[in-house]
Design a protein around this motif. Structure first.
Motif, short mmCIF file in Angstrom:
data_model
loop_
_atom_site.label_atom_id
_atom_site.label_comp_id
_atom_site.label_asym_id
_atom_site.label_seq_id
_atom_site.Cartn_x
_atom_site.Cartn_y
_atom_site.Cartn_z
N ARG A 11 0.95 -1.24 0.28
CA ARG A 11 -0.13 -0.06 0.16
C ARG A 11 0.95 1.29 -0.09
N TYR A 12 0.32 2.36 -0.48
CA TYR A 12 0.83 3.62 -0.52
C TYR A 12 1.74 3.94 0.67
N GLY A 13 2.59 4.39 0.89
CA GLY A 13 3.64 4.87 1.82
C GLY A 13 4.28 3.61 2.67
N GLN A 14 4.02 2.46 2.41
CA GLN A 14 4.66 1.43 2.92
C GLN A 14 6.26 1.01 2.39
N VAL A 43 -1.27 -12.92 -12.55
CA VAL A 43 -1.53 -11.34 -12.86
C VAL A 43 -0.67 -10.63 -11.89
N CYS A 44 -0.02 -9.58 -12.42
CA CYS A 44 0.49 -8.51 -11.75
C CYS A 44 -0.17 -7.35 -11.83
N ARG A 45 -0.65 -6.91 -10.92
CA ARG A 45 -1.58 -5.49 -10.84
C ARG A 45 -0.93 -4.27 -10.18
N VAL A 46 -0.93 -3.27 -10.74
CA VAL A 46 -0.19 -2.04 -10.15
C VAL A 46 -1.40 -1.22 -10.19
N GLY A 47 -1.58 -0.50 -9.07
CA GLY A 47 -2.81 0.53 -8.66
C GLY A 47 -2.97 1.69 -9.65
N ALA A 48 -4.26 2.09 -9.94
CA ALA A 48 -4.08 3.35 -10.82
C ALA A 48 -3.33 4.28 -10.01
N GLY A 49 -2.59 5.22 -10.74
CA GLY A 49 -1.84 6.23 -10.36
C GLY A 49 -0.54 5.79 -9.95
N VAL A 50 -0.34 4.73 -9.92
CA VAL A 50 1.18 4.24 -9.44
C VAL A 50 2.19 4.10 -10.53
N LYS A 51 3.12 4.79 -10.59
CA LYS A 51 4.29 4.75 -11.49
C LYS A 51 5.50 4.16 -10.83
N ALA A 52 5.83 3.08 -11.27
CA ALA A 52 6.94 2.37 -10.51
C ALA A 52 8.22 2.69 -11.18
N GLY A 53 9.31 2.98 -10.49
CA GLY A 53 10.73 3.09 -10.87
C GLY A 53 11.54 2.08 -10.46
#
Length: 183
Positions: A11-14, A43-53
């Motif tokens: 989750r965000y911030g973890q 399946v590998c899902r990344v949440g809406a608005g998530v930009k992975a680096g």
């Protein structure tokens, strides 16, 4: 042997640390989450608005002849003053921003990689053993630079000191599975 049947949520911030024996699939998992590899199954899902680096162990993203300032400006579109201010948050001061990337220490390149990912708007950082090859002062500086990041982290490391100081969650790959727990 790679793990299977992974069902985990970040989750965000973890700030999760991923550990496990060599060859168990930690880097493969990061590459899958970064979209560089397709999942072997499921399946590998990344949440809406998530930009992975994704920061690899090799840090190969810099062009020959670049310095910290030109590298950051290339990926961010920042003007020079804005780029210098941004790099200062990642502990680059004064004329250090003009040092060719090839002449930077491994710790400085790690901080520059981190700065470039954040400047691109990445809010999920996938860091593959970022502390390897860093001496103690460089590790400390990297941690300080990372402390200002407000997004989500998944870091592959075996560094117990980093885990104790920085992790909110521990992800452990063992025996073909993944367990997660809060720290």
């Amino acid at each position: 042997s790679l793990v299977s049947g992974i069902n985990a949520e970040l989750r965000y911030g973890q700030r999760a640390v991923l550990t496990g024996p060599n060859g168990c699939g930690k880097t493969t998992l990061l590459r899958t989450l970064a979209g560089r590899l397709a999942p072997v199954a499921g399946v590998c899902r990344v949440g809406a608005g998530v930009k992975a680096g994704y920061m690899t162990q090799e840090q190969e993203e810099f062009a020959p002849g670049e310095n910290a300032l030109t590298a950051l400006k290339r990926v961010s579109g920042f003007a020079e003053t804005e780029a210098r201010t941004f790099l200062h948050r990642y502990l680059f001061s004064g004329d250090e921003v003009f040092t060719p990337v090839e002449a930077l220490s491994f710790g400085q390149r790690s901080r520059l990689s981190l700065a470039c990912l954040v400047a691109q708007g990445c809010n999920l950082l996938l860091l593959d053993e970022p502390l390897n090859h860093l001496d103690l002062p460089s590790r400390d500086q990297f941690e300080k630079a990372l402390a200002s990041f407000e997004g989500t982290l998944l870091v592959v490391t075996h560094d117990r000191y980093f885990i104790q100081r920085a992790a909110t969650h521990l992800w452990e790959m063992r025996g073909g599975g993944l367990t997660t727990r809060e720290m």
